[in-house]
Design a protein around this motif. Structure first.
Motif, PDB file in Angstrom:
ATOM      1  N   THR A 165      28.468  44.133 -94.603  1.00  0.00           N
ATOM      2  CA  THR A 165      28.007  43.360 -93.506  1.00  0.00           C
ATOM      3  C   THR A 165      28.894  43.681 -92.088  1.00  0.00           C
ATOM      4  N   VAL A 166      28.165  44.225 -91.038  1.00  0.00           N
ATOM      5  CA  VAL A 166      28.860  44.504 -89.879  1.00  0.00           C
ATOM      6  C   VAL A 166      28.497  43.999 -88.647  1.00  0.00           C
ATOM      7  N   LEU A 167      29.368  43.900 -87.740  1.00  0.00           N
ATOM      8  CA  LEU A 167      29.050  43.368 -86.403  1.00  0.00           C
ATOM      9  C   LEU A 167      29.246  44.590 -85.435  1.00  0.00           C
ATOM     10  N   ARG A 168      28.354  45.182 -85.095  1.00  0.00           N
ATOM     11  CA  ARG A 168      28.406  46.654 -84.233  1.00  0.00           C
ATOM     12  C   ARG A 168      27.808  46.251 -82.815  1.00  0.00           C
ATOM     13  N   ALA A 169      28.675  46.655 -82.033  1.00  0.00           N
ATOM     14  CA  ALA A 169      28.296  46.740 -80.490  1.00  0.00           C
ATOM     15  C   ALA A 169      29.411  47.546 -79.713  1.00  0.00           C
ATOM     16  N   PRO A 170      28.901  48.109 -78.556  1.00  0.00           N
ATOM     17  CA  PRO A 170      29.764  48.904 -77.834  1.00  0.00           C
ATOM     18  C   PRO A 170      30.600  48.221 -76.767  1.00  0.00           C
ATOM     19  N   ALA A 171      31.480  47.383 -77.275  1.00  0.00           N
ATOM     20  CA  ALA A 171      32.117  46.453 -76.660  1.00  0.00           C
ATOM     21  C   ALA A 171      33.631  46.560 -76.837  1.00  0.00           C
ATOM     22  N   GLY A 172      34.269  47.614 -77.646  1.00  0.00           N
ATOM     23  CA  GLY A 172      35.569  47.926 -77.668  1.00  0.00           C
ATOM     24  C   GLY A 172      36.323  46.711 -78.121  1.00  0.00           C
ATOM     25  N   PRO A 205      33.550  48.809 -83.709  1.00  0.00           N
ATOM     26  CA  PRO A 205      32.902  49.153 -82.389  1.00  0.00           C
ATOM     27  C   PRO A 205      32.028  50.494 -82.434  1.00  0.00           C
ATOM     28  N   GLN A 206      31.138  50.472 -81.408  1.00  0.00           N
ATOM     29  CA  GLN A 206      30.107  51.642 -81.460  1.00  0.00           C
ATOM     30  C   GLN A 206      30.260  52.495 -79.987  1.00  0.00           C
ATOM     31  N   THR A 207      29.732  53.713 -80.066  1.00  0.00           N
ATOM     32  CA  THR A 207      29.689  54.309 -78.783  1.00  0.00           C
ATOM     33  C   THR A 207      28.241  53.794 -78.238  1.00  0.00           C
ATOM     34  N   VAL A 208      27.882  54.265 -76.795  1.00  0.00           N
ATOM     35  CA  VAL A 208      26.725  54.074 -76.315  1.00  0.00           C
ATOM     36  C   VAL A 208      25.590  54.673 -77.057  1.00  0.00           C
ATOM     37  N   GLU A 209      25.977  55.881 -77.558  1.00  0.00           N
ATOM     38  CA  GLU A 209      24.704  56.775 -78.024  1.00  0.00           C
ATOM     39  C   GLU A 209      24.538  55.886 -79.469  1.00  0.00           C
ATOM     40  N   GLN A 210      25.581  55.427 -80.198  1.00  0.00           N
ATOM     41  CA  GLN A 210      25.187  54.914 -81.633  1.00  0.00           C
ATOM     42  C   GLN A 210      24.494  53.547 -81.348  1.00  0.00           C
ATOM     43  N   ALA A 211      24.624  52.788 -80.124  1.00  0.00           N
ATOM     44  CA  ALA A 211      24.139  51.567 -80.123  1.00  0.00           C
ATOM     45  C   ALA A 211      22.584  51.927 -79.716  1.00  0.00           C
ATOM     46  N   ARG A 212      22.139  52.938 -78.744  1.00  0.00           N
ATOM     47  CA  ARG A 212      20.905  53.064 -78.620  1.00  0.00           C
ATOM     48  C   ARG A 212      20.175  53.800 -79.911  1.00  0.00           C
ATOM     49  N   GLY A 222      14.560  49.099 -71.449  1.00  0.00           N
ATOM     50  CA  GLY A 222      15.374  47.976 -70.768  1.00  0.00           C
ATOM     51  C   GLY A 222      16.007  47.022 -71.651  1.00  0.00           C
ATOM     52  N   GLU A 223      15.450  46.651 -72.932  1.00  0.00           N
ATOM     53  CA  GLU A 223      16.134  45.613 -73.537  1.00  0.00           C
ATOM     54  C   GLU A 223      17.761  46.365 -74.253  1.00  0.00           C
ATOM     55  N   VAL A 224      17.511  47.507 -74.440  1.00  0.00           N
ATOM     56  CA  VAL A 224      18.762  48.226 -74.974  1.00  0.00           C
ATOM     57  C   VAL A 224      19.586  48.560 -73.944  1.00  0.00           C
ATOM     58  N   GLU A 225      19.414  48.821 -72.594  1.00  0.00           N
ATOM     59  CA  GLU A 225      20.257  48.992 -71.556  1.00  0.00           C
ATOM     60  C   GLU A 225      20.777  47.762 -71.134  1.00  0.00           C
ATOM     61  N   ASP A 226      20.127  46.616 -71.208  1.00  0.00           N
ATOM     62  CA  ASP A 226      20.946  45.138 -71.033  1.00  0.00           C
ATOM     63  C   ASP A 226      21.754  45.019 -71.814  1.00  0.00           C
ATOM     64  N   TRP A 227      21.368  45.128 -73.213  1.00  0.00           N
ATOM     65  CA  TRP A 227      22.519  44.698 -74.345  1.00  0.00           C
ATOM     66  C   TRP A 227      23.628  45.841 -74.346  1.00  0.00           C
ATOM     67  N   ILE A 228      23.649  46.973 -74.072  1.00  0.00           N
ATOM     68  CA  ILE A 228      24.524  47.992 -74.005  1.00  0.00           C
ATOM     69  C   ILE A 228      25.514  47.488 -72.734  1.00  0.00           C
TER      70      ILE A 228
END
Length: 311
Positions: free
Chosen positions: A171-178, A240-247, A256-262
């Protein structure tokens, strides 16, 4: 408890949403007159027995409503609670149409839900849009109050995923937030503050004020994962994710939702959402709920994490 003047009608946009519905219950409890604008994506808030809220008129206003329709919906209102649009395309134009409608309808006060870090060069796309909306509102003769929010507690729970590798379940929390930190806040805390602002006997007290609504602490996403682990009863780790992984992960969402989140996660990484504000405590009269307290108090809000597969 805050009490409302019977002579003042407040209009709540997004009343069928998570924040607007909470605010509607609070205005009703205070004896306030309100008009609840619903988009059709949800249902208007009702009492536990199914009865409508007292002194509450429900008006359906579709997302594509123009200035004329909004002017009619705002007619007779003293104050309008304005929540931002969820769709990025045309969002600022819709906000401006709502502000124009408030002017035409003779509204006195607009309370706008904005973003921490709102600025023309903000990292977050939503914060850039909110800055444009704030500036447009400041250019009118309306009294205004900005409620700037970093991120809701609940938002982070939807970045948690169950993943399987053969017989191994993770179970993971993934986000491009460093390694950034974020001072998330609960919907209820924002609703309590909005109630205090909208129903204040002296509305001038909040005119021209910008409040920053955060929880009582700024957590790294590693710390968020640890708090979630305790709540759900299984290990949750932050990756942590890269932007490409988050997309790729949120491919089912709109662009638009993806861009807002990233971009919001990038704002976390840049340190823009880490400041902790005392405004909830000062306006609501109590300490803001921490993520840990929110998880304990509102288990239904993160019930999706208890499912065998989050996605």
């Amino acid at each position: 408890m805050t009490s409302a003047s019977p002579d003042r009608l407040v209009v709540l946009t997004g009343a069928d949403g998570r924040l607007g519905s909470r605010l509607a219950f609070r205005v009703a409890a205070a004896g306030g007159r309100q008009r609840l604008l619903v988009s059709g994506r949800g249902t208007a808030p009702r009492l536990p027995d199914g009865a409508p809220l007292p002194e509450a008129e429900v008006v359906a206003v579709p997302p594509e409503a123009d200035r004329r329709a909004l002017t009619s919906a705002f007619d007779g209102a003293y104050a309008v609670f304005l929540v931002p649009g969820s769709e990025r395309t045309g969002r600022v134009g819709k906000h401006r149409a709502a502000i124009d409608a408030a002017v035409l309808a003779g509204v006195r006060h607009v309370v706008y839900v904005s973003s921490v870090g709102a600025a023309p060069d903000a990292v977050s796309s939503a914060a850039r849009d909110d800055w444009l909306t704030e500036e447009y509102l400041r250019g009118t003769d309306l009294r205004w109050t900005m409620l700037r929010i970093a991120m809701f507690h609940r938002t982070l729970t939807f970045a948690v995923h169950d993943e399987s590798y053969g017989s191994v379940r993770d179970t993971v929390l993934r986000a491009p937030a460093g390694a950034g930190r974020v001072a998330t806040v609960s919907h209820d805390d924002v609703a309590d503050v909005a109630t205090a602002v909208l129903l204040d006997e002296d509305p001038k007290r909040h005119a021209g004020r910008t409040y920053h609504l955060t929880g009582p602490e700024a957590l790294s996403l590693d710390e968020v994962a640890a708090v979630l682990s305790t709540a759900v009863g299984r290990s949750v780790r932050y990756v942590p994710q890269t932007v490409e992984q988050a997309r790729s992960l949120f491919y089912r969402s709109t662009a638009g939702e993806v861009e807002d989140w990233i971009s919001q996660c990038q704002a976390i990484e840049a340190g823009g959402l880490a400041a902790v504000s005392p405004d909830v405590r000062q306006l609501a009269g109590r300490q803001a709920r921490s993520l840990e307290t929110w998880l304990d108090d509102y288990p239904t809000e993160w019930a999706h994490l208890r499912l065998p597969s989050v996605r």
